[in-house]
Design an enzyme around this catalytic site. Structure first.
Site, short mmCIF file in Angstrom:
data_model
loop_
_atom_site.label_atom_id
_atom_site.label_comp_id
_atom_site.label_asym_id
_atom_site.label_seq_id
_atom_site.Cartn_x
_atom_site.Cartn_y
_atom_site.Cartn_z
N GLU A 125 22.86 -50.55 7.03
CA GLU A 125 21.53 -50.03 7.56
C GLU A 125 21.10 -50.98 8.67
O GLU A 125 20.99 -51.89 8.07
CB GLU A 125 20.46 -49.49 6.79
N CYS B 191 12.32 -50.68 9.25
CA CYS B 191 13.15 -50.56 10.18
C CYS B 191 12.78 -49.13 10.75
O CYS B 191 13.23 -48.97 12.00
CB CYS B 191 14.68 -50.61 9.69
#
Ligand code: FDA
Length: 962
Positions: free
Chosen positions: A725, A759
């Site tokens: 990720e 994020c």
């Protein structure tokens, strides 16, 4: 008239007779023909009804004529309405477009006028006069609910004061949410003081003007808080003998009997009465949905008859105590009213001792009954701007048309009087609760409206601060061994960098070798261990984490600088990951999804890889670490964790919990299942990635590091499996149909929650030009009011950034921004010590600038102006990332277009773009944001496995197995 040996039903029939006499042709809803038809048709078609109510909700925001008609047509199409095609055809001609627009606008305004007594104070005063001619009382409600900032709240506050001054003996109903903009659920103390200050001023004025003020009750979340404030202030010497105050108890709440009884005990102590209005409650859909989403106990009864029964019971309690409080029974349900009338008659309660209350425009045919029969009736009179009035109007429409609504059943569906008047208690006999769903369930986040939860966190923070007084040394954890390094680095509290929390070992390359070798050895047994028992272990670890919830919240708060609610969310997410992957693993290992035919048997075998390197980030130091590790071990792999240096203690705590569970369950043989190597990413992280015995790498972090891992892994033979990720530059589009009351707080939370270090955080906002100025103005008022501070104290909305490097890097971007763009909001006051960065917003930013393209990972937002929805999407998609995206819109077509064209892994519509929940929002991105399937989703575990397919010919000389 009625005598006190009547039954509730007989009194109810009297009321119905009165209504019938008054209503012309049973036309209880005094709408013009068109409106009446729309309502009736919508009742027959649930889908169309939803779309029409949605249209009513969005209408006041649509200031441009063409847009109004277009969105109306979009809603008709969504509702799959028969009217769509003729309307669409008709709308092609300019004259007809003009006419249709007029009809739509006129109809909604007329509909609003049915429930709203006027748009200004003069019209409201006229309504008051009309009521007084009929011997009816009033309570005036100034429309408007949520306010976003102090300036908006002050406007309401001043309007309330003006009303008290302007209307002699004014009777008001007010909402606390209108005078208190509550952005921060944690900040109860400050909000309490703020509210007390405002209420004292208002009540002082009311006392001197002999005005009455009723405080409406709104959402359950705030109820206890609001009640405690009201009890406190009304007990103050200055207000203790004032009888003009009133409160509202909602009978749809399961704890409403206790609420009412507490108020009565309190009123006895006070020795002067206040008014208590009993209602069923106006926010049933919201409360029900909210509790389901949060997995909290549902606060409202879930069957209508339960609310009705409770209402009758509470009416009795209220009437029994008329000497201590002033009962006000608010309802349009003939049965509920009849029961109260009958009970008062039976108990010989004087008619002057209590009152009935009804809403303006609802069941008008009954209203004269009360004044003609010597009862007091008070009408709730909402007035104000149509825009502010829409949420009120939608609530009334829902109330009139909901399946269970008395008004709908009585006057639109035509149910029989006997049915409508039956005792709600008689329905209790055939009630049966639905069986509970036994599958995976998300665990509930803490309810921060409960002060006990605040106290428990504060206690744990105190405990940890004591523990950390003399910083201790933290070892690497390899199998059963604690291995201390030769050198240590400090883990500090980013809000107070002088506070060293612990001294963490620099793991060496030998330590890495050892950890991998222990993990490899343990893998031999673990990979053969029954998958059912593996899942059990995960669930046991989840339970142990839950037991340590408050300590973990405190630790995440201190080491990662997360505000309480964010830290709490992490703990929930970690538990969810473990329980969810446990359940998913059972499906993978027990279900065969391949097709077999007679004589041909096919099946898959899933095999784990071996040792996995787990490299989690500091921004979700617990949830992501636990999630990636949980996935690896659920699938039969073993793990070596290399945490972020900044959050090493959190990782240490997890491995400690994990090993404790192994020991208490007698699974010591698996003590090498999860190993921890702390230290420098460049050294030990890279070494692990390249280690020949590490077969799988699960990484979350920056794109730069993620891509270098991917490259290294691809050079290995066979190539290693990588799941990564890797960040985003996430955009939120706010189009011209959006509700800014929702969009602005949603965007602020998305961009500045955890100081913009998720994020998934929003870092680009794209606003349609028609609302651009209004948006900027409101953002400018609202954002500076968020509270920055030390998360440990529990009140802050935004804490520090993670460390000095991050602070410098973000401030560098801000400096670039100041040269390349215009600063809208910035340089706000920040705490002196600690790694704090001011929330910052730039406008007039070039689309391809660094500010607009690079991941800053801090509280910096850039705002773009879009001249169309296509333009907005093209700005949003102009990024090499594609992790999350947000859209605030109430245009069905724009929503559809965004679903198709917004290139983002997770698209959030009309809600913040952060806060994915396991099993509900599988999380992961497109483009440069991710490699692999989404975390917390149904495909995630498969990446930790290799698939082997077996095909066997089972035919034996003409004999085929089935
Ligand atoms: P009816 O008998 O049709 O009851 C409808 C109500 O039942 C719903 O509103 C809901 O409460 C409940 N219900 C619906 N479905 C249910 C289910 N499946 N299970 C359990 N219960 C269900 N409201 C509020 O929240 N705060 C306030 O301050 C006020 N103030 C106020 C002042 C005045 C003067 C009036 C008349 C009304 C209010 N209200 C209110 C609104 C009030 O809550 C609303 O009008 C009533 O809930 C409608 O109930 P009735 O008895 O009129 O109708």
């Amino acid at each position: 008239m009625v005598m006190n040996n009547y039954s509730d039903q007989q009194i109810g029939k009297d009321l119905f007779r009165f209504i019938k006499k008054r209503s012309k042709k049973n036309n209880i809803f005094k709408f013009a023909w068109l409106k009446n038809q729309i309502l009736k048709i919508s009742i027959q078609d649930k889908n169309l009804q939803t779309q029409l109510f949605r249209f009513v909700d969005v209408l006041p925001c649509l200031k441009i004529k063409d847009q109004r008609l277009d969105i109306f047509l979009q809603y008709l199409q969504e509702g799959k309405s028969f009217f769509y095609t003729p309307s669409l055809l008709a709308s092609q001609t300019p004259v007809i477009r003009e006419f249709m627009d007029w009809v739509i606008n006129f109809s909604v305004k007329e509909l609003a006028k049915t429930f709203i007594c006027g748009s200004n104070i003069h019209e409201a005063k006229r309504s008051i006069q009309k009521l007084s001619l009929k011997n009816q009382k009033y309570t005036l409600d100034l429309l408007g609910e949520l306010t976003l900032n102090e300036r908006e709240a002050e406007k309401y506050f001043n309007d309330y004061k003006k009303l008290i001054k302007e209307i002699p003996l004014a009777q008001l109903s007010i909402k606390l949410s209108a005078i208190e903009p509550h952005l921060n659920l944690m900040n109860l103390d400050a909000q309490k003081n703020n509210l007390l200050k405002k209420l004292r001023e208002l009540f002082r004025l009311a006392v001197s003007s002999q005005a009455s003020i009723n405080i409406d009750t709104e959402h359950y979340y705030w109820k206890d808080f609001y009640f405690s404030i009201l009890k406190e202030i009304l007990m103050e010497e200055e207000f203790r003998s004032w009888t003009g105050a009133g409160v509202v108890v909602q009978a749809y709440l399961k704890d409403s009997q206790k609420d009412l009884e507490d108020w009565i005990i309190w009123a006895k102590k006070r020795e002067s009465p206040i008014s208590i209005r009993l209602v069923k409650g106006a926010y049933w859909d919201y409360e029900y949905a909210k509790s389901k989403q949060q997995n909290w106990d549902c606060p409202v009864f879930t069957k209508k008859f339960q609310s009705d029964m409770n209402y009758e019971k509470l009416s009795e309690i209220l009437l029994d105590n008329y000497k201590f409080v002033k009962p006000a029974l608010a309802s349009h349900n003939v049965r509920s009213l009849a029961h109260a009338i009958n009970y008062a008659l039976k108990k010989n309660i004087p008619k002057s001792a209590f009152e009935f209350q009804m809403l303006y425009g609802m069941l008008d045919e009954l209203k004269d009954y009360f004044s003609q029969n010597g009862y007091i009736l008070r009408i709730y009179l909402p007035y104000g701007d149509l825009v502010q009035g829409m949420s009120y109007l939608v609530r009334r429409l829902l109330e009139n048309t909901a399946n269970d609504s008395f008004l709908r059943q009585g006057f639109l569906d035509g149910s029989s009087e006997d049915l409508l008047l039956q005792d709600p208690g008689s329905l209790a006999l055939d009630s049966s609760e639905k069986p509970v769903d036994k599958g995976f369930q998300n665990i509930a986040n803490l309810d921060f409206s409960k002060s006990a939860n605040h106290q428990k966190i504060l206690d744990e923070i105190k405990n940890l601060n004591n523990e950390f007084k003399v910083p201790v040394k933290y070892p690497c954890l390899i199998g059963e061994q604690k291995i201390f390094g030769d050198k240590f680095f400090e883990s500090v509290n980013p809000a107070k960098p002088s506070q060293v929390l612990g001294l963490v070992s620099y793991g060496s390359l030998q330590d890495c070798n050892k950890a991998v070798s222990v993990a490899k050895e343990t893998y031999k047994k673990w990979s053969q261990y029954d998958f059912l028992k593996r899942a059990d272990l995960l669930r046991n670890v989840a339970q142990e984490i839950e037991k340590n919830r408050y300590r973990l919240i405190a630790l995440i708060c201190l080491e990662a600088g997360k505000p309480w609610s964010e830290a709490d969310g992490e703990v929930s997410e970690a538990v969810d990951f473990l329980n969810y992957y446990a359940e998913e693993s059972l499906e993978i290992f027990s279900l065969n999804k391949l097709r077999s035919l007679p004589g041909e048997k096919n099946y898959n075998i899933y095999q784990s890889y071996g040792v996995s390197a787990i490299i989690p980030p500091w921004n979700f130091p617990f949830a992501i670490l636990v999630g990636m590790t949980g996935a690896a071990i659920a699938t039969g792999n073993t793990a070596v964790i290399k945490p972020s240096a900044q959050t090493s203690l959190i990782a240490f705590e997890f491995v400690k919990i994990f090993n404790k569970v192994l020991k208490t369950k007698g699974l010591d043989q698996f003590l090498g299942l999860v190993n921890l190597i702390t230290g420098e990413g460049k050294l030990v992280g890279n070494y692990l990635v390249e280690h020949p015995d590490v077969k799988l790498i699960a990484f979350t972090g920056s794109n730069e590091v993620g891509m270098s891992i991917y490259q290294k892994a691809s050079l290995s033979r066979p190539p290693k499996r990588v799941i990564a990720e890797m960040g985003g530059k996430n955009a939120v589009i706010i189009d011209q149909s959006a509700d800014l009351d929702e969009a602005i707080p949603g965007l602020i939370y998305s961009a500045f929650g955890y100081a913009g270090q998720k994020c998934s955080a929003a870092s680009r906002a794209i606003i349609h030009q028609n609302i651009y100025q209004e948006f900027l103005e409101r953002l400018k008022q609202t954002l500076p009011e968020i509270i920055l501070g030390d998360p440990a104290l529990g009140q802050c909305y935004m804490g520090p950034v993670i460390d000095a490097n991050a602070m410098i890097k973000i401030n560098n971007y801000i400096n670039i921004g100041k040269q390349e763009a215009d600063l809208l909001i910035g340089d706000l006051a920040i705490p002196e010590s600690g790694y704090f960065v001011s929330p910052t917003v730039f406008v007039n930013v070039a689309e391809d600038s660094k500010l607009a393209q690079e991941e800053i990972f801090g509280p910096v937002l850039v705002v773009f102006k879009a001249n169309s929805f296509d333009h907005a999407l093209s700005i949003a998609n102009n990024s090499s990332f594609g992790l999350t995206g947000g859209l605030y819109s109430r245009s069905p077509n724009n929503i559809k277009q965004a679903i198709e064209q917004f290139t983002t892994g997770n698209l959030y519509i009309n809600r913040p773009c952060t806060g994915a929940i396991v099993s509900r929002q599988a999380f992961g991105g497109l483009k440069n944001s991710s490699i692999g399937f989404k975390a917390g989703g149904p495909n995630y575990l498969l990446q930790f496995l290799q698939e082997k397919t077996i095909t066997e010919n089972t035919m034996r000389r003409g004999f085929a197995e089935d």
